[in-house]
Design an enzyme around this catalytic site. Structure first.
Site, PDB file in Angstrom:
ATOM      1  N   ASP A   3      46.998  45.466  38.637  1.00  0.00           N
ATOM      2  CA  ASP A   3      48.098  45.394  37.686  1.00  0.00           C
ATOM      3  C   ASP A   3      48.724  44.011  37.653  1.00  0.00           C
ATOM      4  O   ASP A   3      48.527  43.208  38.556  1.00  0.00           O
ATOM      5  CB  ASP A   3      49.214  46.367  38.111  1.00  0.00           C
ATOM      6  CG  ASP A   3      48.838  47.810  37.844  1.00  0.00           C
ATOM      7  OD1 ASP A   3      47.800  48.053  37.225  1.00  0.00           O
ATOM      8  OD2 ASP A   3      49.611  48.677  38.282  1.00  0.00           O
ATOM      9  N   TYR A  37      44.135  48.688  50.240  1.00  0.00           N
ATOM     10  CA  TYR A  37      45.340  48.048  49.708  1.00  0.00           C
ATOM     11  C   TYR A  37      46.399  48.001  50.795  1.00  0.00           C
ATOM     12  O   TYR A  37      46.456  48.879  51.655  1.00  0.00           O
ATOM     13  CB  TYR A  37      45.916  48.850  48.534  1.00  0.00           C
ATOM     14  CG  TYR A  37      45.192  48.685  47.234  1.00  0.00           C
ATOM     15  CD1 TYR A  37      45.546  47.684  46.339  1.00  0.00           C
ATOM     16  CD2 TYR A  37      44.159  49.552  46.874  1.00  0.00           C
ATOM     17  CE1 TYR A  37      44.893  47.544  45.124  1.00  0.00           C
ATOM     18  CE2 TYR A  37      43.490  49.408  45.653  1.00  0.00           C
ATOM     19  CZ  TYR A  37      43.871  48.400  44.787  1.00  0.00           C
ATOM     20  OH  TYR A  37      43.229  48.260  43.592  1.00  0.00           O
TER      21      TYR A  37
END
Lengths: 246, 246
Positions: free
Chosen positions: A51, A109
């Site tokens: 993103d 992540y």
């Protein structure tokens, strides 16, 4: 001939990885760099979409060069031209139709929350002034480990039907004034990590019972989970490709 | 009435702390913020000068406000107006002539070297591709601990006569792919930490014998030490004021 490169980037400088109508993206920038090196249009394909404002320590990208340049020289050429917010770590030849996106074994992540705001880390850490109860966060996190339908942890803005994914690791650790959330899995839905983090924060603040995570997961309904945590605390830390980076 | 504030800042956005003829400095910026809050010129005095591109987690600054605003509200007002690269952590009333610069018990700087370049950390870490031998660096570092004339570790561009300072701690640690050098002392000469780091790197690379540090120190001659390490790896980590922040 197909080349795969491994890049890292400072997401604070970009509107995400993938090309889109508005804003400067990593893929746009890197595409321009490759066009300059090869003096013609070169299409590229990434392994992960990140993103806007999300950074990456690793991102595998493939492209089919119109002529051969040795991998080491590709790395040098990219780093000579690319902005300092993008860095090419390596290049290698891969099989002709190899797509890293279809060969992700797992990804990791990392999300960093700090209780001590420091300007130098403002693009890397999410500032939450209140102390978070890490143990409560871990209790909630444990419900998500395994193979589940993560419909409650997927942005409503998606066309994806199959929301079953496997999380192999989800740890919440206190490190100095920071809380670090590390999550590994075979794939992640749109905003999935940030919605998980936003929900764990509610548990850490004592605003929600961590055992309610079970009901949130079972509901398969985005509205049952809590707010999406901001993008800038998120880092794509590692990608394990099948049979590649051993 | 004198107010002392504690700020942190992202040095990558500034040409150092102190006002100077060219370039945007932290003091200039903060001065403008105070002028806006108090609607008149407010002079400020810092506890430490940091070079261009050097960041700080702590910096004590005093000023004499023309009228009273509660400390908590000063903090809020500064953070509402200041750029995101400057953050005010606290404010308190201090004695009328109190100057933090004259009351530093010790300061701690941290210097970070990475062998794995990552764009997201490019303003915080100095990238040295080669592996550094941390033990050799520590052997050299040990010669500097104590009270010495640090003439070899002071930029030639200085008028300071007395170059005797006391280093109470100088550690070199390997942390993941990084080498972190932490140094504490009662005061530091111009570029002192960066020249120490540049010299320790030569030992770490195996280009110089760490025991030669003794001769470098004894020489009291800048030309005997090695290159000044770049500013962006340096962080002013902590300042202990006498009788203040206990």
């Amino acid at each position: 001939m197909r080349v795969m490169i491994d890049i890292s980037y400072d997401g604070s400088q970009f509107e995400g990885f993938a090309s889109q109508p508005h804003g400067r993206t990593v893929a746009d920038n890197l595409g321009e760099v490759l066009n300059r090196i090869y003096k013609q249009k070169v299409n590229l394909y990434g392994s992960s979409r990140t993103d806007s404002k999300v950074s990456a320590k690793t991102q595998y990208i493939v492209f089919d060069p119109p002529f051969e340049i040795k991998p080491d020289n590709i790395v040098r050429a990219i780093n000579a031209i690319a902005p300092k917010s993008i860095y090419c770590k390596s290049a290698q030849l891969v099989a002709d139709r190899y797509m890293p996106r279809h060969n992700v074994e797992y990804k990791t992540y990392k999300y960093t929350i700090t209780s001590e705001y420091a300007p130098i880390y403002r693009h890397i850490e999410y500032y939450v002034r209140q102390q978070l109860d890490v143990e409560k966060m871990q209790i909630g996190a444990n419900y998500l480990i395994g193979t589940h339908d993560f419909g409650s942890f997927c942005s409503a803005n998606t066309d994806i039907e199959d929301k079953v994914r496997t999380i192999t690791k989800l740890s919440v650790e206190a490190v100095n004034n920071r809380v670090v959330i590390t999550v590994s899995g075979d794939g992640f839905l749109y905003n999935m990590v940030r919605i998980i983090v936003g929900t764990l924060i509610e548990f850490g603040l004592g605003k929600a019972d961590p055992h309610s995570m079970n009901q949130i997961l079972e509901a398969k309904d985005r509205s049952k989970a809590y707010a999406t945590a901001p993008a800038h605390g998120l880092m794509l830390e590692y990608i394990q490709l099948e049979g590649q980076n051993d």
